[in-house]
Structure formats: C-alpha cells, structure tokens
Design a protein around this motif. Structure first.
Motif, short mmCIF file in Angstrom:
data_model
loop_
_atom_site.label_atom_id
_atom_site.label_comp_id
_atom_site.label_asym_id
_atom_site.label_seq_id
_atom_site.Cartn_x
_atom_site.Cartn_y
_atom_site.Cartn_z
N ASP A 79 0.84 -1.28 -0.10
CA ASP A 79 -0.03 0.02 -0.13
C ASP A 79 0.99 1.29 -0.02
O ASP A 79 0.28 2.54 0.30
N ASN A 80 2.16 1.23 -0.18
CA ASN A 80 3.10 2.34 -0.35
C ASN A 80 3.16 3.02 1.10
O ASN A 80 3.60 4.08 1.22
N LEU A 81 2.65 2.31 2.24
CA LEU A 81 2.80 2.76 3.57
C LEU A 81 3.39 1.70 4.35
O LEU A 81 3.07 0.55 4.41
N LEU A 82 4.59 2.14 5.07
CA LEU A 82 5.12 1.21 5.99
C LEU A 82 4.63 1.29 7.35
O LEU A 82 4.83 2.41 7.96
N SER A 83 4.02 0.43 7.93
CA SER A 83 3.27 0.64 9.25
C SER A 83 4.56 -0.05 10.17
O SER A 83 5.33 -0.96 9.85
N PHE A 84 4.16 0.43 11.63
CA PHE A 84 5.07 -0.23 12.52
C PHE A 84 4.83 -1.83 12.51
O PHE A 84 5.93 -2.48 12.71
N GLU A 85 3.89 -2.16 12.45
CA GLU A 85 3.67 -3.69 12.43
C GLU A 85 4.50 -4.58 11.33
O GLU A 85 5.07 -5.34 11.35
N GLU A 86 4.54 -3.93 9.94
CA GLU A 86 5.15 -4.51 8.96
C GLU A 86 6.69 -4.60 9.30
O GLU A 86 7.50 -5.46 9.11
N TRP A 87 7.05 -3.24 9.69
CA TRP A 87 8.62 -3.13 9.91
C TRP A 87 9.02 -4.01 11.25
O TRP A 87 9.93 -4.97 11.16
N ALA A 88 8.05 -4.37 12.22
CA ALA A 88 8.07 -5.35 13.23
C ALA A 88 8.22 -6.54 12.88
O ALA A 88 9.18 -7.50 13.32
N VAL A 89 7.45 -6.92 12.10
CA VAL A 89 7.48 -8.40 11.64
C VAL A 89 8.64 -8.69 10.78
O VAL A 89 9.29 -9.80 10.89
N THR A 90 9.20 -7.92 10.07
CA THR A 90 10.09 -7.93 9.28
C THR A 90 11.49 -8.21 10.32
O THR A 90 12.41 -9.02 10.14
N THR A 91 11.67 -7.19 11.11
CA THR A 91 12.68 -7.40 12.02
C THR A 91 12.71 -8.64 13.02
O THR A 91 13.55 -9.00 13.32
N SER A 92 11.64 -9.04 13.19
CA SER A 92 11.35 -10.23 14.22
C SER A 92 11.88 -11.33 13.50
O SER A 92 12.50 -12.10 14.04
N ASP A 93 11.17 -11.49 12.19
CA ASP A 93 11.78 -12.68 11.38
C ASP A 93 13.18 -12.70 11.07
O ASP A 93 13.89 -13.56 11.25
N ARG A 94 13.70 -11.65 10.93
CA ARG A 94 15.23 -11.53 10.56
C ARG A 94 16.12 -12.06 11.96
O ARG A 94 16.96 -12.63 11.83
N PHE A 95 15.64 -11.54 13.15
CA PHE A 95 16.08 -12.06 14.27
C PHE A 95 15.95 -13.37 14.42
O PHE A 95 17.07 -13.95 14.97
N ALA A 96 14.80 -14.02 14.29
CA ALA A 96 14.61 -15.23 14.58
C ALA A 96 15.54 -16.11 13.34
O ALA A 96 16.21 -17.23 13.95
N LYS A 97 15.64 -15.85 12.49
CA LYS A 97 16.43 -16.15 11.28
C LYS A 97 17.95 -16.41 11.92
O LYS A 97 18.62 -17.30 11.53
N ALA A 98 18.32 -15.25 12.57
CA ALA A 98 20.03 -15.24 12.78
C ALA A 98 20.01 -16.00 14.14
O ALA A 98 21.22 -16.52 14.49
N ASP A 99 19.07 -16.25 14.76
CA ASP A 99 19.07 -16.76 16.26
C ASP A 99 19.13 -18.25 15.99
O ASP A 99 18.31 -19.04 15.97
#
Length: 154
Positions: free
Chosen positions: A107-127
């Motif tokens: 939707d060309n809007l970056l919500s906090f939830e979208e950012w948080a999900v991406t960051t959380s997924d990245r952390f889980a993948k690295a852990d």
C-alpha cells in the motif's frame, strides 16, 4: 609461588637480553673483504642529478583528488538520466527496493507492524539456537550481503 614467578621473569629477561645481543651482533659484523689478488669490482657510474622529465627547478608534485570530483561522482550515482539535475524520484529511487521488501501489503505505507514483523523474522532467522539472544557468531549472519565486485576485463 613467588619464587616460581620470579624465576620465570628472570628467565624471560635473560632470553630477551640474549636476543637483543644476538641481533646487535649480527648487524655489526664486518662485511667480508674481497680476496687479495682478485680483480677490483667494476666502477659504478654516477647517475645524473634530478628528473630528466621535470620542467624547471621544482620537483613534480603528485596529483590530488579534489573534493569536487568526489561529489561529482556521488551526484552521478543519483542522476540516472544524466540531465544534470536530480529529481525527487531519482533521489528516492535507490531506496525503493528496500522499502518494497518491508511493505508487505503493497500500500506504499510502512506501518510499525510491517517493520516489526520483518525485524522479528530477521532476528529469528539469525538466532540459530533459539535462545532469544544473538552471539557474535550469530550476529555476523545479519550483515547485509554485499554484491561481488565485478572482475576486471583487462
């Protein structure tokens, strides 16, 4: 315990002193002289003074990169159509790919939830071991992948 420590320190000091003495003796040894009756070494010609390509009396100075040329290169990276002007679209164009990767619902809007999900997924993948903490070895895996440098076609 104190005697052992003092003995070890004395041994290290003696070893260091011997090493310095050995190195100093090696650099002070005389250069071997030619044998008596052998022909003398060839004479070394004196080189002319100065640089034959230099103009005038001043030595040539090495070229320096000007800050302007660095800025011109940076300007050129953003000016995609090479018209000498950077538009807003050209300036933001370098970040579009990263933004679209975070914008899950397009939707060309970056919500906090979208950012948080991406960051959380990245952390889980690295852990790797799933303990909720990143060790230095696990953190290294979060570094952005750099594109391989193109090979020279020399």
């Amino acid at each position: 315990m104190g005697r052992v420590l003092a003995g070890a320190m004395a041994a290290l000091l003696l070893a260091a002193g011997g090493l310095f003495w050995w190195q100093g003796r090696a650099s002070n040894e005389a250069i071997p002289q030619p044998l008596i009756g052998s022909p003398p070494p060839p004479a070394v010609e004196a080189l002319p003074e100065g640089d034959p390509d230099a103009v005038g009396d001043a030595p040539p100075m090495p070229g320096e990169a000007s800050p302007q040329s660095r800025e011109q290169k940076r300007f050129g990276r953003y000016d995609h159509n090479r018209d000498g002007v950077i538009t807003r679209v050209e300036m933001m164009g370098s970040r579009v790919k990263a933004f679209k990767a975070l914008d899950r619902n397009n939707d060309n809007l970056l919500s906090f939830e979208e950012w948080a999900v991406t960051t959380s997924d990245r952390f889980a993948k690295a852990d790797g071991n799933g303990d909720g903490k990143l060790t230095p070895a696990e953190f290294v895996t979060t570094a952005p992948k750099r594109p391989a440098a193109p090979k020279c076609r020399c």
